[in-house]
Design an enzyme around this catalytic site. Structure first.
Site, short mmCIF file in Angstrom:
data_model
loop_
_atom_site.label_atom_id
_atom_site.label_comp_id
_atom_site.label_asym_id
_atom_site.label_seq_id
_atom_site.Cartn_x
_atom_site.Cartn_y
_atom_site.Cartn_z
N GLN A 1 0.84 -1.20 0.00
CA GLN A 1 0.00 0.00 0.00
C GLN A 1 0.87 1.25 0.00
O GLN A 1 1.71 1.39 0.89
CB GLN A 1 -0.88 -0.03 1.26
CG GLN A 1 -1.76 1.17 1.47
CD GLN A 1 -2.16 1.31 2.93
OE1 GLN A 1 -1.36 1.65 3.79
NE2 GLN A 1 -3.41 1.03 3.22
N GLU B 1 -9.33 -1.32 7.09
CA GLU B 1 -8.09 -1.42 7.86
C GLU B 1 -8.37 -1.19 9.34
O GLU B 1 -7.88 -1.91 10.20
CB GLU B 1 -7.07 -0.41 7.35
CG GLU B 1 -5.72 -0.54 8.07
CD GLU B 1 -4.69 0.48 7.59
OE1 GLU B 1 -5.08 1.58 7.19
OE2 GLU B 1 -3.50 0.14 7.64
#
Lengths: 360, 395
Positions: free
Chosen positions: B124, B242
């Site tokens: 990411q 997340e």
């Protein structure tokens, strides 16, 4: 799987809120606290009308036959409103009578308890939280002799539930001979505690052997729920005040220093709601986990309650500690809940014992 | 209030248990350590609906209807059997949900299935040295040149960058637009020329993260997810996933059980730790917090089942969950005393130094995924309706 409140429970909470908003504004609490009024009879009569006095009493005796979770929701509402009610004594007496009373004892006492016509004192502090100042009650030959301290709702009790030094429970009529009642003044003037002395006082045993532990677990859960309600209200008051009060040309609620205090209180208190719900539900439905979760609920709410009581007062600044504002009624309510029937250290010890982590 | 799952779900539980028992020789782990073992297990899990459960079959998933109770039963049974769960890297947990929400059909076809099978590993590219809590201020630039974006800039806190085949990355494509409106979400290969990875060693002594530098990295314009300038909305769709991952109460419960065992086994001067009332009290204090968050988790599941907003009970999870995990590691270290500061390959080390490692690494989790202070802003502003901090001119 549904871990939440039923429609009926939500409706009950709403109707209690409405009733308390009307019957128990802060002026009523203040009047009770400022005078030698042993019981707020008007408030209890109003609550009995909507069934609160008989929440956990069977329908055959005029009650609603609800669960400890319902009683915990009521206790939470009373904490929210720092309500001076004899709810705890009445509800615990009903629990003891249903668990261990004979048919005759139940028929004699449960209907008038459910109707709000009689009040009950609960004298179990020594058996549950240990004896102070040499207190304790001996039972022999159908009579009680000794002293019980920190008796819940003692002042005008028509009956007492009394634990003796061996952990047995007894039913004592309020007008039985040999009873002396002495008022104890606590920081929390919204509730009445007493010292009750017994001298050769006739008593009927409540026969069921497991009654005291069940009664204790229920009491812990209801006290935890009271703190939950009081703490929730203190956070709401702090948030509302922070949204009005201006300093340095801004409402203080826009300062992160103040906002974060409110967030911290919320982050600590919100999970406590699930803990109280679970402990109350377990008392009825998951007996293996009931005592552990009741002890943890009261111990943890005591810690979080202390943090919230202090922090919400700080958010208010100087006005927070004045009698005029009245925030102190909630602060003190939480303070009494913490100590009554055992403080958090004692309860965590209990939690360790029942998990076999240490000998009793 | 009803904590039972009912017969349909208990039958499902028996099915999961039977599966785990039949296939226990296939668990990847010390005895089956290769990547091929892990990939074979992942494929087995997908085929049986224990990984990628609700991803449509057309994209390589199992294609089941979302059922939160079944997901919970799967998690419970895998924990009970100590079986390795399906892969949960950032590709599977963050990129796949994003593509399903906003990807083109071609992107879904190309990327989702191999990602689910563990054949493509993703990292990411969000945070930058100058853009942490204020992520939307990110400065990595992507300019148009022919049919490509040309990327220059730097990312940080990029875990798995070393192993990753691909990156999903936020870049600034519209420098003149307001900061939230000038960002795009690109996906590209980590083998693209111009990418340099430097391991970022943390206080644990390990490089759990990396820095990634981009110099004239050319990415075809078709590798944008969502529209140009809408990368912020695309990324926010996955940030919520997340935060859910970072407050998992199951993890705290198993850590608490491990500390209870530790206190039963370890002795100081001949006395077991559990026999000391001070240690017991600290353990019980943590147990109350762990239980409260576990039951709070039940509340969240019920809210989801009933289609209700979880409200404050959801907003507090990341803050509380990460704090509890860190406090649990701290308790284990304190209980170990001088043993608790041993590290690396020292003699007398306990549990492979895992408590010490967690104590340090988990501090990073309190900071990452939205710092504790940002969480408190979210709780007070979105949860309690308190006013925002007035913005500084030009910020």
């Amino acid at each position: 799987m549904d871990f939440g409140l039923s429609q009926d429970q939500k409706l009950m909470v709403d109707s209690l809120e409405k009733a308390l908003a009307q019957l128990c504004p802060l002026e009523r609490v203040r009047a009770f606290a400022d005078k030698d009024e042993p019981v707020a009879r008007d408030l209890w009569a109003g609550l009995a009308e909507i069934g609160v006095a008989g929440l956990m009493i069977g329908e055959e005796h005029g009650g609603l036959d609800l669960s400890l979770l319902d009683a915990a929701l009521a206790a939470e509402a009373f904490g929210r409103h720092v309500a001076p009610t004899p709810f705890l004594g009445v509800t615990l007496a009903a629990i003891a009578l249903r668990a261990a009373g004979s048919n005759a004892q139940q028929s004699r006492w449960l209907p008038p308890l459910a109707a709000g016509e009689v009040l009950a004192g609960v004298a179990i502090s020594e058996a549950v939280a240990g004896a102070r100042d040499g207190a304790g009650v001996n039972a022999a030959g159908g009579k009680l002799t000794g002293t019980s301290l920190f008796v819940i709702d003692a002042a005008e009790a028509d009956l007492f539930i009394v634990a003796d030094n061996a952990g047995g429970l007894h039913l004592v009529a309020g007008d039985a001979p040999g009873i002396t009642r002495i008022a104890l003044t606590s920081i929390d003037l919204t509730r009445r505690l007493g010292e009750v002395r017994f001298k050769d006082t006739p008593a009927e045993p409540l026969a069921g052997g497991e009654a005291l532990p069940r009664l204790r677990d229920a009491a812990w859960t209801l006290l935890a729920a009271d703190t939950l309600g009081a703490g929730q209200r203190m956070i709401e008051k702090a948030v509302a005040y922070a949204g009005e009060r201006k300093q340095f040309g801004r409402v203080i609620g826009s300062f992160q220093a103040v906002k974060h205090l409110c967030a911290e209180m919320t982050a600590e208190l919100e999970p406590c709601r699930a803990l109280v719900w679970y402990a109350a539900h377990a008392w009825n439905a998951v007996p293996d986990e009931a005592s552990l979760t009741a002890a943890h609920a009261k111990a943890h709410l005591s810690e979080v309650g202390r943090f919230v009581a202090r922090t919400a007062t700080e958010v208010h600044g100087g006005i927070g500690i004045t009698d005029l504002l009245g925030l102190h009624y909630w602060f003190k309510r939480i303070g009494l809940d913490r100590q009554l029937l055992g403080g958090p250290e004692r309860l965590r010890h209990h939690a360790a014992v029942i998990q076999g982590l240490v000998a009793a | 209030m009803d904590l039972s799952f009912g017969p349909e779900y208990e039958a499902f539980r028996a099915e999961v248990r039977g599966f785990l028992d039949r296939h226990k020789d296939e668990y990847p782990g010390p005895a089956r350590p290769t990547r091929a073992d892990a990939l074979a297990w992942q494929r087995r899990l997908i085929d049986n609906g224990y990984a990628a459960r609700t991803i449509p079959k057309a994209y390589g998933g199992y294609g089941a209807e979302p059922d939160i109770l079944k997901s919970r039963i799967i998690a419970e049974e895998f924990t009970r059997a100590r079986a390795p769960t399906g892969m949960a890297g950032q590709g599977i947990s963050m990129l796949v949900p994003t593509l399903l929400e906003v990807g083109t059909e071609a992107q879904k076809q190309q990327w989702i299935a191999p990602t689910l099978r563990g054949e493509i590993i993703w990292c990411q590219g969000y945070s930058e040295p100058g853009s942490g809590s204020d992520l939307a201020s990110l400065q990595t630039r992507a300019t148009e040149d022919g049919g490509d974006f040309v990327i220059n800039g730097q990312k940080i806190w990029t875990s798995t960058a070393m192993q990753a085949d691909m990156i999903f990355c936020l870049v600034r494509t519209e420098p003149e637009a307001p900061k939230h409106a000038g960002i795009s979400y690109l996906i590209f290969s980590m083998k693209t020329p111009g990418i340099e990875i430097r391991p970022l060693k943390t206080m644990t002594g390990h490089a759990e993260f990396n820095e990634v530098f981009f110099t004239d990295v050319r990415v075809p314009q078709g590798q944008i997810v969502g529209k140009r300038g809408e990368g912020w909305q695309v990324a926010n769709a996955t940030l919520k996933h997340e935060r859910g991952m970072l407050g998992d109460p199951n993890q705290a419960e198993s850590r608490l059980a491990a500390i209870t065992d530790l206190m039963r086994e370890e002795t100081v001067g001949g006395e077991r730790l559990i026999d000391n009332p001070v240690w017991r009290d600290r353990l019980m204090k943590m147990q109350a917090r762990v239980l409260a968050m576990k039951f709070n988790g039940l509340r969240l599941i019920s809210a989801q089942l009933n289609g209700e907003s979880p409200g404050l009970a959801g907003l507090i999870v990341k803050l509380q969950g990460c704090d509890i995990n860190h406090e649990l590691a701290a308790l284990a270290i304190d209980a170990l005393g001088e043993l608790g500061v041993l590290y690396g390959d020292s003699p007398h080390l306990r549990a492979g130094g895992s408590w010490q490692q967690r104590y340090m690494f988990d501090l990073g989790l309190i900071i990452g995924g939205g710092t504790a202070q940002i969480q408190k802003n979210i709780i007070s502003e979105r949860g309690l309706g308190m006013p925002r901090e007035p913005k500084l001119a030009g910020a």
